[in-house]
Write a protein that holds these residues in place. Structure first.
Motif, PDB file in Angstrom:
ATOM      1  N   GLY A   2     -32.072  -0.839   6.978  1.00 28.95           N
ATOM      2  CA  GLY A   2     -31.271   0.467   7.130  1.00 28.95           C
ATOM      3  C   GLY A   2     -31.983   1.621   8.242  1.00 28.95           C
ATOM      4  N   ILE A   3     -31.286   2.242   8.509  1.00 24.61           N
ATOM      5  CA  ILE A   3     -31.771   3.389   9.737  1.00 24.61           C
ATOM      6  C   ILE A   3     -31.342   4.651   8.915  1.00 24.61           C
ATOM      7  N   VAL A   4     -32.311   5.652   8.854  1.00 24.66           N
ATOM      8  CA  VAL A   4     -31.937   6.821   8.134  1.00 24.66           C
ATOM      9  C   VAL A   4     -31.910   7.961   9.184  1.00 24.66           C
ATOM     10  N   ILE A  20     -32.848   5.647  -2.662  1.00 22.98           N
ATOM     11  CA  ILE A  20     -32.302   4.099  -3.165  1.00 22.98           C
ATOM     12  C   ILE A  20     -32.246   4.038  -4.550  1.00 22.98           C
ATOM     13  N   GLY A  21     -32.906   4.746  -5.621  1.00 22.13           N
ATOM     14  CA  GLY A  21     -32.724   4.379  -6.995  1.00 22.13           C
ATOM     15  C   GLY A  21     -31.412   5.101  -7.367  1.00 22.13           C
ATOM     16  N   THR A  22     -31.050   6.347  -6.644  1.00 25.28           N
ATOM     17  CA  THR A  22     -30.192   6.863  -7.082  1.00 25.28           C
ATOM     18  C   THR A  22     -28.731   6.385  -6.896  1.00 25.28           C
ATOM     19  N   ALA A  23     -28.941   5.891  -5.549  1.00 25.55           N
ATOM     20  CA  ALA A  23     -27.704   5.165  -4.842  1.00 25.55           C
ATOM     21  C   ALA A  23     -27.301   3.873  -5.519  1.00 25.55           C
ATOM     22  N   LEU A  24     -28.529   3.105  -6.213  1.00 27.89           N
ATOM     23  CA  LEU A  24     -27.976   2.005  -7.031  1.00 27.89           C
ATOM     24  C   LEU A  24     -27.419   2.002  -8.106  1.00 27.89           C
ATOM     25  N   ASN A  62     -25.596   3.029   1.938  1.00 31.77           N
ATOM     26  CA  ASN A  62     -25.366   1.764   2.775  1.00 31.77           C
ATOM     27  C   ASN A  62     -26.562   0.849   2.438  1.00 31.77           C
ATOM     28  N   ILE A  63     -27.818   1.359   2.338  1.00 34.19           N
ATOM     29  CA  ILE A  63     -29.161   0.659   2.055  1.00 34.19           C
ATOM     30  C   ILE A  63     -28.982  -0.005   0.681  1.00 34.19           C
ATOM     31  N   ALA A  64     -28.349   0.763  -0.162  1.00 32.49           N
ATOM     32  CA  ALA A  64     -28.168   0.026  -1.720  1.00 32.49           C
ATOM     33  C   ALA A  64     -27.264  -0.911  -1.534  1.00 32.49           C
ATOM     34  N   ARG A  65     -26.045  -0.519  -0.895  1.00 36.74           N
ATOM     35  CA  ARG A  65     -25.139  -1.753  -0.816  1.00 36.74           C
ATOM     36  C   ARG A  65     -25.647  -2.946  -0.050  1.00 36.74           C
ATOM     37  N   ARG A  66     -26.604  -2.853   0.957  1.00 36.57           N
ATOM     38  CA  ARG A  66     -27.326  -3.974   1.427  1.00 36.57           C
ATOM     39  C   ARG A  66     -28.054  -4.686   0.505  1.00 36.57           C
ATOM     40  N   ILE A  67     -28.745  -3.951  -0.509  1.00 38.28           N
ATOM     41  CA  ILE A  67     -29.666  -4.509  -1.380  1.00 38.28           C
ATOM     42  C   ILE A  67     -28.945  -5.346  -2.190  1.00 38.28           C
ATOM     43  N   LEU A  68     -27.573  -4.766  -2.721  1.00 41.16           N
ATOM     44  CA  LEU A  68     -26.653  -5.695  -3.512  1.00 41.16           C
ATOM     45  C   LEU A  68     -26.004  -6.742  -3.040  1.00 41.16           C
ATOM     46  N   GLY A  69     -26.402  -6.989  -1.644  1.00 40.28           N
ATOM     47  CA  GLY A  69     -25.646  -8.286  -0.798  1.00 40.28           C
ATOM     48  C   GLY A  69     -24.628  -7.801  -0.149  1.00 40.28           C
ATOM     49  N   ASP A  70     -24.106  -6.824  -0.055  1.00 34.83           N
ATOM     50  CA  ASP A  70     -22.925  -6.365   0.787  1.00 34.83           C
ATOM     51  C   ASP A  70     -23.255  -6.490   2.308  1.00 34.83           C
ATOM     52  N   SER A  71     -22.579  -6.709   3.393  1.00 33.88           N
ATOM     53  CA  SER A  71     -22.706  -6.756   4.639  1.00 33.88           C
ATOM     54  C   SER A  71     -22.259  -5.577   5.147  1.00 33.88           C
ATOM     55  N   VAL A  72     -23.006  -4.498   5.568  1.00 29.78           N
ATOM     56  CA  VAL A  72     -22.685  -3.138   5.854  1.00 29.78           C
ATOM     57  C   VAL A  72     -23.168  -2.902   7.171  1.00 29.78           C
ATOM     58  N   PRO A  73     -22.392  -2.531   8.314  1.00 30.32           N
ATOM     59  CA  PRO A  73     -22.981  -2.306   9.571  1.00 30.32           C
ATOM     60  C   PRO A  73     -24.087  -0.969   9.558  1.00 30.32           C
TER      61      PRO A  73
END
Lengths: 264, 218
Positions: free
Chosen positions: A200-202, A23-27, A232-243
């Motif tokens: 998220g589901i990994v 998550i850290g790296t993805a952000l 995707n989890i990182a994007r959701r943390i930023l507020g994006d809606s990702v399926p």
């Protein structure tokens, strides 16, 4: 002012450190300034998973005990300019620091970074209290097993006591085919019991183990299914809606995943 | 003055004085008689050593102002009011229902004295416990213990009944192998002798007609 997110689970071995690293790296990959803090004093792992072990000079306990300044203890990532790690000490134990010490450090880091990702140790004792002290938000990691869900539930209760009322859930190491056959707890069942938002589901992915051993976060490899999940989890943390992954794995992608797992 | 002499009875005890105040007369009569007794008929009480006074109001409930007035009336010279109390009978906690909402998570224990209506889930590893009945409007997946102080007529009801364990008084039941049913929706458990039985909630009035008031139609 940045946000501090603690990654916790209660149970050991469900993927807290792997999730923290990814998550850290993805952000960071998404252009955010990130500092990861390993609070698992005595059993530090985050540096190994990140491949930064040989760059450590000072650690969290050194900062608390004022043997160095905070900046001196931060280890810069080899891949990103704005990704840092504050490693835990390997020689001490959880009682070497107090929750207030960690809070002070996290508060300082929040001023300089967009996200402070705190890797929490397993258990519910001092190590847990240290890790959550400075956190604004929490991500609870669990796997589709009864024991892990039980502990996640306990942790959610304890987080509420620490003032974190809306933690997010990451379900790690899911196997779609086992869930479908009823051999594994399914997503709905887990979400029903835990009653918190799913972040998220990994999917279970052998590449995660390989990457961890190579000191290279999984998210760096876009052909890994788990990597996409963490991005995707990182994007959701930023507020994006990702399926959610479960929805993405229909049809063509599903067969590709099956092939990846060698079950197709 | 003689007619209201019997509203205030003063008794001596080893640890001080007990003022027994009549609980049926108007409060102002009590103050008047106290004044008279302390000033006139029993005025030698005020000349002795320091004395603790324990005021018993019987079934009378008084306001803060009245309490203050009593206090000021008696607290003079060597008399010190130690306690002013009414012996109001505690209402039976099993005659009402406490309503709570939330989630009882793993490791958490929700305890209540009396009957409990819980709106929410009781998760595996969590415990809900009451001295009376327990009604869960939600999923009961953890442990429920009704009648935990021995009240054997207590029941446990749940919208979704899939507990780890049920206890009523001192009887423990491990579902579902000990139960005659595998139904989970709208169930309740009760004791039949030493055995715990589980049935649909619609049968509650038949087995526990006194658990709650029964609606008999218009």
């Amino acid at each position: 002012m940045g946000e501090a997110i603690v990654i916790t689970s209660g149970k050991g071995g469900v993927g807290k450190t792997t999730s923290s690293a990814n998550i850290g790296t993805a952000l960071a990959l998404l252009g955010k300034k990130v500092c990861m803090v390993d609070t698992d004093i005595g059993l530090r792992n985050l540096d190994v998973v990140m491949g930064l072990e040989n760059r450590i000079i000072y650690d969290l306990v050194d900062v608390v005990e004022e043997r160095c300044r905070l900046e001196q203890a931060l280890v810069k990532d080899k891949r990103f300019d704005e990704l840092y790690l504050l490693p835990a000490a390997q020689t001490k134990d959880k009682h070497a620091v107090e929750p207030e010490d960690v809070k002070k450090i996290v508060d300082m880091l929040k001023k300089r970074y967009d996200y402070v990702i705190i890797d929490c140790p397993a258990g519910i004792e001092q190590g847990f209290r240290n890790a959550v002290a400075g956190a604004d938000q929490a991500i609870v990691v669990t796997t589709p097993e009864y024991a892990a869900v039980r502990d996640a539930d306990r942790i959610i209760g304890l987080l509420a006591k620490e003032g974190i009322h809306t933690p997010k859930l990451v379900i790690n190491r899911t196997r779609i085919n086992m869930m479908k056959s009823g051999d594994m707890l399914d997503i709905d069942e887990i979400c029903q019991v835990l009653a918190i938002d799913l972040l998220g589901i990994v999917p279970d992915d052998e590449y995660v183990i390989k990457a961890a051993n190579a000191g290279e976060p999984t998210v760096m490899n876009p052909s890994s299914k788990a990597a996409i999940a963490y991005r995707n989890i990182a994007r959701r943390i930023l507020g994006d809606s990702v399926p959610l992954m479960a929805m993405e794995e229909k049809g063509g992608i599903l067969s590709k995943v099956k092939k990846l797992f060698g079950i197709g | 003055m003689a007619r209201n002499q019997h509203h205030v009875t003063i008794k001596g005890r080893r640890d001080g004085l007990v003022f027994v105040l009549d609980d049926r007369c108007p409060f102002s009569d009590l103050l008047g008689e106290l004044e008279f007794k302390l000033e006139k008929s029993h005025n030698k009480l005020l000349t002795g050593p320091l004395m603790h006074v324990h005021v018993q109001l019987g079934k009378r409930q008084i306001t803060e102002a009245e309490r203050e007035a009593l206090h000021n009336m008696i607290n003079r010279r060597n008399l010190v009011v130690q306690k002013i109390e009414s012996d109001v009978a505690e209402p039976d906690p099993h005659s009402t229902h406490k309503v709570l909402t939330g989630i009882v998570r793993s490791g958490q224990v929700l305890r209540h004295v009396g009957n409990l209506i819980f709106i929410g889930d009781v998760n595996p590893g969590g415990t809900i416990q009451a001295s009376g009945d327990i009604y869960v409007l939600g999923a009961l997946r953890g442990v429920a213990h009704a009648g935990d102080a021995g009240r054997r007529e207590s029941v446990i009801a749940a919208s979704y009944m899939k507990p780890t364990q049920l206890r009523i008084a001192d009887v423990i039941s491990r579902p579902p192998e000990e139960w005659g049913t595998s139904d989970t929706a709208m169930m309740f458990a009760y004791l039949e002798g030493e055995r715990m039985e589980v049935e649909k909630i619609v049968h509650l009035p038949r087995h526990r007609p006194n658990a709650v008031e029964i609606y008999k139609g218009e």
